[in-house]
Design a protein around this motif. Structure first.
Motif, PDB file in Angstrom:
ATOM      1  N   ALA B 189       0.826  -1.217   0.000  1.00  0.00           N
ATOM      2  CA  ALA B 189       0.000   0.000   0.000  1.00  0.00           C
ATOM      3  C   ALA B 189       0.856   1.262   0.000  1.00  0.00           C
ATOM      4  CB  ALA B 189      -0.933   0.009   1.210  1.00  0.00           C
ATOM      5  N   PHE B 190       2.084   1.152   0.506  1.00  0.00           N
ATOM      6  CA  PHE B 190       2.985   2.308   0.517  1.00  0.00           C
ATOM      7  C   PHE B 190       3.882   2.325  -0.721  1.00  0.00           C
ATOM      8  CE2 PHE B 190       1.778   1.867   4.942  1.00  0.00           C
ATOM      9  CZ  PHE B 190       1.601   3.181   5.349  1.00  0.00           C
ATOM     10  N   GLY B 191       3.620   1.426  -1.664  1.00  0.00           N
ATOM     11  CA  GLY B 191       4.423   1.393  -2.880  1.00  0.00           C
ATOM     12  C   GLY B 191       5.749   0.687  -2.705  1.00  0.00           C
ATOM     13  N   ILE B 192       5.817  -0.212  -1.739  1.00  0.00           N
ATOM     14  CA  ILE B 192       7.072  -0.924  -1.470  1.00  0.00           C
ATOM     15  C   ILE B 192       7.009  -2.320  -2.087  1.00  0.00           C
ATOM     16  CG2 ILE B 192       8.470  -1.944   0.390  1.00  0.00           C
ATOM     17  CD1 ILE B 192       7.782   0.501   2.080  1.00  0.00           C
ATOM     18  N   GLU B 193       8.022  -2.661  -2.882  1.00  0.00           N
ATOM     19  CA  GLU B 193       8.109  -4.002  -3.475  1.00  0.00           C
ATOM     20  C   GLU B 193       8.205  -5.028  -2.356  1.00  0.00           C
ATOM     21  OE1 GLU B 193       8.206  -5.224  -6.681  1.00  0.00           O
ATOM     22  OE2 GLU B 193       7.695  -3.237  -7.466  1.00  0.00           O
ATOM     23  N   THR B 194       7.375  -6.058  -2.432  1.00  0.00           N
ATOM     24  CA  THR B 194       7.266  -6.983  -1.301  1.00  0.00           C
ATOM     25  C   THR B 194       7.382  -8.425  -1.767  1.00  0.00           C
ATOM     26  OG1 THR B 194       5.845  -5.387  -0.171  1.00  0.00           O
ATOM     27  CG2 THR B 194       5.757  -7.664   0.618  1.00  0.00           C
ATOM     28  N   TRP B 195       8.199  -9.181  -1.056  1.00  0.00           N
ATOM     29  CA  TRP B 195       8.342 -10.618  -1.302  1.00  0.00           C
ATOM     30  C   TRP B 195       7.771 -11.370  -0.121  1.00  0.00           C
ATOM     31  CZ3 TRP B 195      11.332  -6.947  -3.372  1.00  0.00           C
ATOM     32  CH2 TRP B 195      11.731  -7.092  -4.698  1.00  0.00           C
ATOM     33  N   GLU B 196       7.299 -12.559  -0.376  1.00  0.00           N
ATOM     34  CA  GLU B 196       6.658 -13.320   0.688  1.00  0.00           C
ATOM     35  C   GLU B 196       6.988 -14.805   0.495  1.00  0.00           C
ATOM     36  OE1 GLU B 196       2.490 -12.489   0.890  1.00  0.00           O
ATOM     37  OE2 GLU B 196       2.316 -13.237   2.943  1.00  0.00           O
ATOM     38  N   ALA B 197       7.279 -15.488   1.574  1.00  0.00           N
ATOM     39  CA  ALA B 197       7.542 -16.926   1.484  1.00  0.00           C
ATOM     40  C   ALA B 197       7.072 -17.605   2.754  1.00  0.00           C
ATOM     41  CB  ALA B 197       9.033 -17.182   1.276  1.00  0.00           C
ATOM     42  N   ALA B 198       6.525 -18.812   2.585  1.00  0.00           N
ATOM     43  CA  ALA B 198       6.103 -19.602   3.743  1.00  0.00           C
ATOM     44  C   ALA B 198       6.846 -20.921   3.669  1.00  0.00           C
ATOM     45  CB  ALA B 198       4.601 -19.817   3.720  1.00  0.00           C
ATOM     46  N   SER B 199       8.029 -20.942   4.286  1.00  0.00           N
ATOM     47  CA  SER B 199       8.828 -22.156   4.202  1.00  0.00           C
ATOM     48  C   SER B 199       9.905 -22.154   5.282  1.00  0.00           C
ATOM     49  CB  SER B 199       9.501 -22.244   2.830  1.00  0.00           C
ATOM     50  OG  SER B 199      10.351 -23.367   2.790  1.00  0.00           O
ATOM     51  N   SER B 200      10.278 -23.339   5.713  1.00  0.00           N
ATOM     52  CA  SER B 200      11.426 -23.485   6.600  1.00  0.00           C
ATOM     53  C   SER B 200      12.595 -24.098   5.842  1.00  0.00           C
ATOM     54  CB  SER B 200      11.054 -24.355   7.808  1.00  0.00           C
ATOM     55  OG  SER B 200      10.042 -23.710   8.558  1.00  0.00           O
ATOM     56  N   ASP B 201      12.467 -24.150   4.533  1.00  0.00           N
ATOM     57  CA  ASP B 201      13.547 -24.686   3.708  1.00  0.00           C
ATOM     58  C   ASP B 201      14.437 -23.539   3.245  1.00  0.00           C
ATOM     59  OD1 ASP B 201      15.230 -25.759   1.816  1.00  0.00           O
ATOM     60  OD2 ASP B 201      13.664 -26.897   0.778  1.00  0.00           O
ATOM     61  N   VAL B 202      15.674 -23.568   3.672  1.00  0.00           N
ATOM     62  CA  VAL B 202      16.579 -22.460   3.367  1.00  0.00           C
ATOM     63  C   VAL B 202      16.768 -22.296   1.863  1.00  0.00           C
ATOM     64  CG1 VAL B 202      18.681 -23.888   3.566  1.00  0.00           C
ATOM     65  CG2 VAL B 202      18.796 -21.419   4.040  1.00  0.00           C
ATOM     66  N   LEU B 203      16.666 -23.380   1.110  1.00  0.00           N
ATOM     67  CA  LEU B 203      16.851 -23.258  -0.338  1.00  0.00           C
ATOM     68  C   LEU B 203      15.632 -22.631  -1.021  1.00  0.00           C
ATOM     69  CD1 LEU B 203      18.793 -26.486  -1.400  1.00  0.00           C
ATOM     70  CD2 LEU B 203      19.639 -24.238  -0.678  1.00  0.00           C
ATOM     71  N   THR B 204      14.498 -22.708  -0.389  1.00  0.00           N
ATOM     72  CA  THR B 204      13.327 -21.990  -0.903  1.00  0.00           C
ATOM     73  C   THR B 204      13.450 -20.495  -0.581  1.00  0.00           C
ATOM     74  OG1 THR B 204      11.980 -23.945  -0.516  1.00  0.00           O
ATOM     75  CG2 THR B 204      10.799 -21.870  -0.810  1.00  0.00           C
ATOM     76  N   LEU B 205      14.020 -20.215   0.574  1.00  0.00           N
ATOM     77  CA  LEU B 205      14.102 -18.818   1.017  1.00  0.00           C
ATOM     78  C   LEU B 205      15.230 -18.045   0.334  1.00  0.00           C
ATOM     79  CD1 LEU B 205      13.540 -19.256   4.866  1.00  0.00           C
ATOM     80  CD2 LEU B 205      11.856 -18.743   3.087  1.00  0.00           C
TER      81      LEU B 205
END
Lengths: 332, 297
Positions: B189-205
């Motif tokens: 909403a503030f115009g900030i590029e946002t990434w999101e992840a739901a994982s405990s796998d470091v290679l996914t993150l």
């Protein structure tokens, strides 16, 4: 003739000119408006990259200054009305004041927060206060206040050059006051303690034994002089005035010197007197000062500051209050 | 280039340090409090693999994992937790208030966010090329100073990365009782590029962290929301969660268990032995260090 406003404004111009680490942040500070009280006038035109107008976000302004200062810049923040410093309290007390000591002296937080305080302009309960007393007891914060006797510009430049966070407490009524010149001080012999934030001692000319010492700072020095004059001419009561530029940490030796001569102390401030600056001055005088000093504190009544002039005048300390309190101190 | 073994080493170091810190509480060697990072190790491992050596980090009360992933010395952190003169800040700060090189932490939720934003502004002003990174939790989303800060960061295009580690509980309060709406939408909403992840796998993150860091480095603010799990209590004994729930997440979402099979078992055993010795040395040495004294002028 230079006013306090012009003096402060010139200091900001000088600081931005001479030190590329200096940034000025605040609300509505850009030209042509130049800040609610015009202290920042002309700055954004000359230094557009380093004069940053902000949203109405006091906590962020202060926090951003903390981060800038931690990383080697020297931010100067203006809060539009000093009353809004409550919105910055976390950033001041839990961040700015603590970083240096908490991180074992491995960092410095060189920032200045300018706080236009004070009433007598009919702005009512939330735009007229002198809230500095709430911050004077926070270890790690320094508080200084300009006056019409010393150089406000030098004081502000010293604050900007300071490696620790400095609250710069400006009384709004001082802005349009001219800096005092020799002709304004004919009744007085003036000495000062030296240093970056000097304490001034004013003794009545040609009088060796004065009757009381008025300790004060900022705008209330104007009231103190007026009261001292009336006390002298109407009541033959001679005063010394000890005028502080540095409010905290408390450095009271010049005051104790004066009290050795007078034995009577009247503290004068515009904030509510309870647990105020004067309370600490009085307590330290009792603990560390000359023995047997009689003490009275004068400040605002413990009420919000009213809007109506008749009420505001009754709530804030007046010249007549000073005279009356001085006479009580002189009673046998 | 960060190898799988490097990532494992980082996560195992954090795990061992935090387990030992919790154990030392029961022996009375640590006092005050501590907030263990156990369960969230993949977040720190991925993010610090993506960050550069000059980047400036502001962490929060749960800062040990971030500090160790930053490259901090476990011995000096242990000494700080034990209130020793040899601690990171000489015993003045303790668990939540540490500083070393470009790493800072403070224990005020939300209060660190504008500070980190100012740090980003300073690095931009100095043209250092560094970015500022600040770690928030789901609980911090309740603090107003955050929204003041992200508004300004977007207006002024400050190179700062806001990392939200959503471990699903603010102390004992589940996010369902504390966070309305979408976490990501707050930043968007503030115009900030946002990434999101739901994982405990470091290679996914890791690729997510790299994209977010790269974006901040290109000059504007970025947000990275990592949905994770905290295995331990908020601090020490304050965990009213159902033990069955905790047991389940430990089985399903342990970043070490997920990542370990990717590494040669001999190499893994060697790294584990090395870190076990390192941690034991850190706590043993720190426990014999002197307490600080107060020098008043």
């Amino acid at each position: 003739m230079t006013t306090v406003l012009e003096s402060l404004n010139s200091a900001l111009h000088t600081a931005l000119e001479t030190d590329p680490r200096v940034y000025v942040l605040g609300e509505d500070i850009l030209d042509p408006y130049g800040g609610a009280f015009k202290i920042t006038r002309g700055l954004s035109t000359r230094f557009p990259e380093r004069v940053l107008t902000t949203p109405i976000s006091e906590a962020a302004i202060m926090g951003i200054c903390n981060g800038m200062a931690l990383r080697g810049l020297r931010p100067v923040a203006e809060v539009m009305f000093g009353d809004f410093v409550t919105l910055m309290a976390d950033q001041l007390i839990n961040h700015a004041a603590k970083f240096r000591w908490m991180y074992n002296d491995q960092v410095r937080v060189p920032l200045v927060l300018r706080l236009p305080m004070g009433g007598r302009r009919g702005y009512g309960p939330t735009h007229s206060q002198s809230l500095e007393k709430h911050l004077l007891g926070a270890p790690g914060l320094k508080a200084v206040a300009p006056n019409s006797l010393g150089s406000p510009a030098d004081l502000l430049l010293a604050a900007i050059a300071d490696d620790d966070p400095v609250l710069f407490v400006e009384h709004k009524l001082l802005y349009t006051r001219p800096l005092l010149e020799e002709k304004d001080l004919l009744d007085w012999k003036v000495s000062d303690s030296g240093g970056a934030y000097p304490t001034f001692t004013l003794r009545t000319s040609n009088i060796e034994a004065s009757h009381l010492t008025i300790a004060t700072y900022g705008y209330n020095f104007e009231l103190a002089r007026e009261a001292a004059r009336e006390l002298m001419y109407e009541y033959e009561i001679f005063s010394e005035i000890v005028l502080f530029s540095q409010l905290s940490p408390f450095e009271l030796n010049p005051l104790f010197d004066s009290l050795r001569r007078t034995g009577r102390l009247l503290t004068l401030e515009e904030g509510a007197a309870t647990l105020g600056w004067g309370a600490e001055v009085a307590a330290r005088t009792a603990e560390q000062g000359p023995s047997e000093v009689r003490i009275r504190r004068l400040g605002a009544r413990d009420l919000p500051i009213a809007n109506a002039k008749s009420l505001e005048d009754a709530i804030l300390p007046s010249v007549q209050d000073i005279i009356q309190t001085a006479r009580i101190l002189l009673e046998k | 280039m960060t190898t799988n073994l490097d990532l494992y080493r980082c996560m195992y170091l954090i795990r061992q340090f935090e387990e030992r810190a919790l154990a030392e509480f029961s022996t009375g060697k640590l006092f005050g409090t501590t907030h263990a990072y156990i369960g969230q190790e993949a977040d720190a491992a991925a993010l610090f693999a993506a960050l550069g050596p000059d980047d400036v980090i502001f962490s929060n009360h749960r800062c040990h994992g971030h500090f160790l992933a930053y490259g901090g010395d476990p011995y000096r952190l242990a000494a700080e937790l034990m209130g020793r003169a040899t601690g990171l800040v000489g015993g003045r700060g303790g668990s939540q208030h540490i500083h070393w090189r470009n790493f800072y932490s403070n224990g005020i939720q939300g209060g660190i966010v504008p500070v980190a934003t100012g740090i980003g502004l300073a690095e931009k002003a100095k043209a250092s090329g560094a970015i500022s990174v600040v770690f928030l939790g789901d609980g911090t989303l309740g603090e107003g100073a955050l929204y003041e800060s992200i508004n300004i960061a977007s207006l002024w295009q400050i190179p700062v990365l806001y990392v939200v580690e959503n471990n699903r509980y603010a102390q004992t309060t589940p996010t369902e009782l504390a966070v309305a709406g979408s976490m990501a939408d707050r930043f968007k909403a503030f115009g900030i590029e946002t990434w999101e992840a739901a994982s405990s796998d470091v290679l996914t993150l890791l690729p997510v962290a790299r994209e977010a860091v790269d974006h901040a480095r290109s000059g504007g603010p970025a947000a990275c929301i990592l949905h994770t799990y905290r295995f331990s209590a908020h601090s020490k004994g304050d965990d009213p969660r159902d033990p069955a729930e905790i047991a389940k997440i430990r089985v399903e979402h342990d970043p070490l268990t997920i990542h370990a099979p990717r590494i040669d078992s001999v190499a893994r055993a060697s790294v584990e032995a090395e870190i076990d010795a390192l941690i034991d040395d850190a706590f043993t040495r720190a426990a014999n260090d002197p307490f600080p004294t107060l020098n008043v002028e």
